[in-house]
Motif scaffolding. Structure first.
Motif, PDB file in Angstrom:
ATOM      1  N   VAL A 303       0.857  -1.184   0.000  1.00  0.00           N
ATOM      2  CA  VAL A 303       0.000   0.000   0.000  1.00  0.00           C
ATOM      3  C   VAL A 303       0.893   1.234   0.000  1.00  0.00           C
ATOM      4  CG1 VAL A 303      -1.821   1.251   1.196  1.00  0.00           C
ATOM      5  CG2 VAL A 303      -1.726  -1.256   1.339  1.00  0.00           C
ATOM      6  N   THR A 304       0.590   2.184  -0.875  1.00  0.00           N
ATOM      7  CA  THR A 304       1.348   3.427  -0.946  1.00  0.00           C
ATOM      8  C   THR A 304       0.533   4.564  -0.360  1.00  0.00           C
ATOM      9  OG1 THR A 304       2.522   2.720  -2.947  1.00  0.00           O
ATOM     10  CG2 THR A 304       2.509   5.067  -2.463  1.00  0.00           C
ATOM     11  N   LEU A 305       1.104   5.252   0.642  1.00  0.00           N
ATOM     12  CA  LEU A 305       0.541   6.500   1.123  1.00  0.00           C
ATOM     13  C   LEU A 305       1.298   7.643   0.448  1.00  0.00           C
ATOM     14  CD1 LEU A 305      -0.009   6.099   4.982  1.00  0.00           C
ATOM     15  CD2 LEU A 305      -1.601   5.660   3.099  1.00  0.00           C
ATOM     16  N   SER A 306       0.574   8.552  -0.175  1.00  0.00           N
ATOM     17  CA  SER A 306       1.192   9.709  -0.823  1.00  0.00           C
ATOM     18  C   SER A 306       0.833  10.974  -0.055  1.00  0.00           C
ATOM     19  CB  SER A 306       0.720   9.827  -2.276  1.00  0.00           C
ATOM     20  OG  SER A 306       1.192   8.742  -3.042  1.00  0.00           O
ATOM     21  N   ASN A 307       1.675  11.972  -0.246  1.00  0.00           N
ATOM     22  CA  ASN A 307       1.514  13.226   0.467  1.00  0.00           C
ATOM     23  C   ASN A 307       1.905  14.343  -0.491  1.00  0.00           C
ATOM     24  OD1 ASN A 307       1.627  13.810   3.858  1.00  0.00           O
ATOM     25  ND2 ASN A 307       1.971  15.514   2.483  1.00  0.00           N
ATOM     26  N   THR A 308       1.032  15.310  -0.699  1.00  0.00           N
ATOM     27  CA  THR A 308       1.339  16.419  -1.590  1.00  0.00           C
ATOM     28  C   THR A 308       2.586  17.147  -1.106  1.00  0.00           C
ATOM     29  OG1 THR A 308      -1.008  16.686  -2.037  1.00  0.00           O
ATOM     30  CG2 THR A 308       0.426  18.526  -2.631  1.00  0.00           C
ATOM     31  N   TYR A 309       3.447  17.506  -2.066  1.00  0.00           N
ATOM     32  CA  TYR A 309       4.691  18.180  -1.706  1.00  0.00           C
ATOM     33  C   TYR A 309       4.400  19.459  -0.920  1.00  0.00           C
ATOM     34  CZ  TYR A 309       9.251  20.370  -2.068  1.00  0.00           C
ATOM     35  OH  TYR A 309      10.454  20.969  -1.773  1.00  0.00           O
ATOM     36  N   ASP A 310       5.102  19.616   0.189  1.00  0.00           N
ATOM     37  CA  ASP A 310       4.897  20.756   1.087  1.00  0.00           C
ATOM     38  C   ASP A 310       6.262  21.369   1.385  1.00  0.00           C
ATOM     39  OD1 ASP A 310       4.478  22.475   3.256  1.00  0.00           O
ATOM     40  OD2 ASP A 310       2.795  21.287   3.997  1.00  0.00           O
ATOM     41  N   GLU A 311       6.568  22.455   0.697  1.00  0.00           N
ATOM     42  CA  GLU A 311       7.889  23.068   0.848  1.00  0.00           C
ATOM     43  C   GLU A 311       8.140  23.537   2.272  1.00  0.00           C
ATOM     44  OE1 GLU A 311      10.660  26.485  -1.318  1.00  0.00           O
ATOM     45  OE2 GLU A 311       8.536  26.292  -1.808  1.00  0.00           O
ATOM     46  N   ALA A 312       7.087  24.043   2.917  1.00  0.00           N
ATOM     47  CA  ALA A 312       7.259  24.517   4.297  1.00  0.00           C
ATOM     48  C   ALA A 312       7.638  23.365   5.228  1.00  0.00           C
ATOM     49  CB  ALA A 312       5.975  25.185   4.773  1.00  0.00           C
ATOM     50  N   ALA A 313       7.008  22.184   4.996  1.00  0.00           N
ATOM     51  CA  ALA A 313       7.328  21.025   5.828  1.00  0.00           C
ATOM     52  C   ALA A 313       8.754  20.562   5.595  1.00  0.00           C
ATOM     53  CB  ALA A 313       6.341  19.904   5.553  1.00  0.00           C
ATOM     54  N   VAL A 314       9.198  20.630   4.357  1.00  0.00           N
ATOM     55  CA  VAL A 314      10.572  20.229   4.053  1.00  0.00           C
ATOM     56  C   VAL A 314      11.555  21.170   4.737  1.00  0.00           C
ATOM     57  CG1 VAL A 314      12.278  19.952   2.211  1.00  0.00           C
ATOM     58  CG2 VAL A 314       9.940  19.144   1.875  1.00  0.00           C
ATOM     59  N   LEU A 315      11.283  22.472   4.642  1.00  0.00           N
ATOM     60  CA  LEU A 315      12.185  23.434   5.265  1.00  0.00           C
ATOM     61  C   LEU A 315      12.187  23.293   6.783  1.00  0.00           C
ATOM     62  CD1 LEU A 315      11.390  26.612   3.122  1.00  0.00           C
ATOM     63  CD2 LEU A 315      13.412  25.129   2.981  1.00  0.00           C
ATOM     64  N   ARG A 316      11.033  22.929   7.343  1.00  0.00           N
ATOM     65  CA  ARG A 316      10.937  22.839   8.801  1.00  0.00           C
ATOM     66  C   ARG A 316      11.522  21.535   9.334  1.00  0.00           C
ATOM     67  NH1 ARG A 316       5.336  23.112  12.402  1.00  0.00           N
ATOM     68  NH2 ARG A 316       6.340  22.809  14.444  1.00  0.00           N
ATOM     69  N   PHE A 317      11.177  20.415   8.667  1.00  0.00           N
ATOM     70  CA  PHE A 317      11.575  19.119   9.202  1.00  0.00           C
ATOM     71  C   PHE A 317      12.742  18.475   8.443  1.00  0.00           C
ATOM     72  CE2 PHE A 317       6.937  19.380  10.166  1.00  0.00           C
ATOM     73  CZ  PHE A 317       7.058  19.473  11.538  1.00  0.00           C
ATOM     74  N   GLY A 318      12.987  18.923   7.226  1.00  0.00           N
ATOM     75  CA  GLY A 318      14.045  18.304   6.434  1.00  0.00           C
ATOM     76  C   GLY A 318      13.518  17.119   5.632  1.00  0.00           C
ATOM     77  N   GLU A 319      14.160  16.836   4.527  1.00  0.00           N
ATOM     78  CA  GLU A 319      13.686  15.772   3.649  1.00  0.00           C
ATOM     79  C   GLU A 319      13.839  14.387   4.271  1.00  0.00           C
ATOM     80  OE1 GLU A 319      15.440  16.054  -0.174  1.00  0.00           O
ATOM     81  OE2 GLU A 319      14.436  17.928  -0.694  1.00  0.00           O
ATOM     82  N   ASP A 320      14.741  14.221   5.213  1.00  0.00           N
ATOM     83  CA  ASP A 320      14.913  12.900   5.821  1.00  0.00           C
ATOM     84  C   ASP A 320      13.710  12.521   6.674  1.00  0.00           C
ATOM     85  OD1 ASP A 320      17.363  12.506   4.675  1.00  0.00           O
ATOM     86  OD2 ASP A 320      18.489  13.333   6.369  1.00  0.00           O
ATOM     87  N   ARG A 321      12.995  13.513   7.211  1.00  0.00           N
ATOM     88  CA  ARG A 321      11.856  13.215   8.067  1.00  0.00           C
ATOM     89  C   ARG A 321      10.539  13.294   7.292  1.00  0.00           C
ATOM     90  NH1 ARG A 321       9.948  16.443  13.566  1.00  0.00           N
ATOM     91  NH2 ARG A 321       7.916  15.404  13.758  1.00  0.00           N
ATOM     92  N   TRP A 322      10.402  14.306   6.457  1.00  0.00           N
ATOM     93  CA  TRP A 322       9.155  14.477   5.703  1.00  0.00           C
ATOM     94  C   TRP A 322       9.275  13.784   4.352  1.00  0.00           C
ATOM     95  CZ3 TRP A 322       7.561  16.279   1.043  1.00  0.00           C
ATOM     96  CH2 TRP A 322       6.181  16.501   0.895  1.00  0.00           C
ATOM     97  N   ARG A 323       8.215  13.081   3.918  1.00  0.00           N
ATOM     98  CA  ARG A 323       8.260  12.345   2.662  1.00  0.00           C
ATOM     99  C   ARG A 323       6.978  12.561   1.861  1.00  0.00           C
ATOM    100  NH1 ARG A 323      10.653   6.469   4.716  1.00  0.00           N
ATOM    101  NH2 ARG A 323      12.257   7.327   6.065  1.00  0.00           N
ATOM    102  N   GLU A 324       7.122  12.429   0.540  1.00  0.00           N
ATOM    103  CA  GLU A 324       5.956  12.515  -0.327  1.00  0.00           C
ATOM    104  C   GLU A 324       5.212  11.189  -0.412  1.00  0.00           C
ATOM    105  OE1 GLU A 324       6.280  14.892  -4.068  1.00  0.00           O
ATOM    106  OE2 GLU A 324       8.408  14.863  -3.549  1.00  0.00           O
ATOM    107  N   HIS A 325       5.828  10.111   0.049  1.00  0.00           N
ATOM    108  CA  HIS A 325       5.198   8.799  -0.067  1.00  0.00           C
ATOM    109  C   HIS A 325       5.836   7.838   0.934  1.00  0.00           C
ATOM    110  CE1 HIS A 325       8.461   9.338  -3.044  1.00  0.00           C
ATOM    111  NE2 HIS A 325       8.936   8.332  -2.356  1.00  0.00           N
ATOM    112  N   SER A 326       5.109   6.781   1.256  1.00  0.00           N
ATOM    113  CA  SER A 326       5.650   5.684   2.058  1.00  0.00           C
ATOM    114  C   SER A 326       4.938   4.410   1.641  1.00  0.00           C
ATOM    115  CB  SER A 326       5.448   5.948   3.564  1.00  0.00           C
ATOM    116  OG  SER A 326       4.066   6.064   3.867  1.00  0.00           O
ATOM    117  N   HIS A 327       5.603   3.278   1.824  1.00  0.00           N
ATOM    118  CA  HIS A 327       5.041   1.985   1.435  1.00  0.00           C
ATOM    119  C   HIS A 327       4.776   1.150   2.684  1.00  0.00           C
ATOM    120  CE1 HIS A 327       7.432   2.485  -2.563  1.00  0.00           C
ATOM    121  NE2 HIS A 327       6.319   3.191  -2.553  1.00  0.00           N
ATOM    122  N   TRP A 328       3.642   0.427   2.656  1.00  0.00           N
ATOM    123  CA  TRP A 328       3.214  -0.389   3.781  1.00  0.00           C
ATOM    124  C   TRP A 328       2.801  -1.754   3.269  1.00  0.00           C
ATOM    125  CZ3 TRP A 328       2.311   2.279   8.698  1.00  0.00           C
ATOM    126  CH2 TRP A 328       2.552   3.649   8.631  1.00  0.00           C
TER     127      TRP A 328
END
Length: 372
Positions: A303-328
């Motif tokens: 199962v793929t969870l997707s997340n719309t790209y959020d530049e503010a979240a990337v700047l706040r949390f960094g790309e290592d923590r925030w993701r556009e997708h994850s697999h389950w």
């Protein structure tokens, strides 16, 4: 909980730096991978390594919309801007069929029947009803959808391998801006025609090949409740053909259905995952369930969870923590979530389940094949 998958194989993508486009076909006994460049179409078989099966030079330097390869890999039919063009591995043009001002790259279709595939089995290109071997004589036939000039009709040419027209059929169904495909029965004969399109429920008609033409029969009635609602994506079927998987178009849930009645047997809702920003879902802030999901095997789905790209979240949390997708991974029998996949790399994007217990992810430079 997180699950660390095992890397089974890595397949480098050639010509990626030159703008090559890729397409993965997991439906056969061994998954295949197509690489389209400005110069050629290359077809690879993905085993322990990527093995080149065939290469077909492009018919001209202009981009082509789609292509269909004969079951024995002897030639490919390219949908260019002006025509269907059949090209052999050495670049020889077998035949060409102009189609005029028609969106063949979207609405066109080519199917094959008879002949033999590269592994020696009967050829076929239509998964809807078995192998598409339309004729007991096993001679290769090519079925081309052509523009009919009518809003509610479909024109199909039937050719032999040399491009000679064996028959021409005008079917009173389909028409422009409708997807039309042939269906095949267990005896490898033409059995029907399927018509679908945006905002139109899929419709099946009986059909047969008779005296050099396709003859359309009655519309096949659908059992009550035996049709998917229009707000759901179809995501595949298990190996026993007794259960299929669908997704809500708005990303709210996945559902499993028994076949052929499409009775709901299990559901996995977005609310069954950890809340966004917590636990294994801490990598997301507003996820939805993506249609990039499917059967890994009969007992497991990805199962793929997707997340719309959020530049503010990337700047706040960094790309290592925030993701556009994850697999389950989840259980199709109950809808229970097993856990989130934690890959040994920073980011993994597109995913394609193979059906044998493995799945393939695609990054810019390579494909990666995994198992639990």
């Amino acid at each position: 909980m997180t699950i660390t998958p095992q890397l089974v194989a890595t397949y480098p993508i050639p010509d990626r730096g030159n703008g090559a486009q890729t397409c993965l076909d997991p439906t056969g006994p061994v998954p295949r991978f197509e690489v389209r460049s400005a110069r050629s179409l290359r077809i690879y078989e993905l085993q322990e390594q990527a093995e080149l099966l065939a290469e077909f030079p492009a018919p001209n330097p202009n981009p082509w919309g789609r292509q269909w390869t004969a079951p024995d890999l002897s030639f490919t039919v390219f949908a260019t801007e002006e025509a269907y063009v059949a090209v052999t591995r050495d670049g020889t043009r077998l035949w060409s069929r102009p189609y005029g001002t028609w969106e063949a790259h979207r609405w066109g279709d080519v199917d094959f029947s008879g002949g033999s595939s590269a592994d020696g089995s009967a050829g076929g290109g239509s998964p809807a009803g078995g192998s598409s071997v339309g004729g007991s004589d096993r001679d290769l036939r090519i079925w081309l959808r052509m523009p009919s000039g009518l809003p509610d009709a479909t024109r199909i040419l039937t050719l032999d391998a040399a491009g000679t027209v064996l028959g021409e059929s005008l079917l009173p169904c389909g028409g422009y801006e409708r997807y039309v495909s042939l269906l095949w029965d267990e005896n490898d004969e033409v059995a029907g025609v399927s018509v679908s399109g945006e905002g139109v429920a899929q419709t099946h008609y009986e059909a047969r090949w008779e005296s050099g033409a396709l003859v359309l029969g009655r519309q096949v009635p659908q059992q009550q409740g035996a049709q998917l609602p229009g707000d759901r994506y179809y995501l595949g079927i298990d190996s026993t053909n007794t259960r299929c998987m669908t997704a809500d178009r708005r990303g709210r849930d996945l559902t499993w259905h028994s076949l052929p009645d499409y009775r709901v047997t299990a559901t996995l809702a977005l609310s069954d995952f950890p809340a966004p920003g917590t636990g294994d879902c801490s990598v997301h802030n507003a996820p939805y369930i993506s249609s990039r999901s499917g059967f890994v095997d009969d007992d497991t789905v990805i199962v793929t969870l997707s997340n719309t790209y959020d530049e503010a979240a990337v700047l706040r949390f960094g790309e290592d923590r925030w993701r556009e997708h994850s697999h389950w991974l989840a259980d199709p029998a109950t809808g229970a979530v097993h856990g989130r996949l934690e890959y040994p790399m920073r980011e993994v994007d597109n995913v394609m389940p193979v059906g044998d217990g493995t799945w393939i992810t695609e990054e810019w430079e390579a494909l990666y094949r995994w198992r639990r």
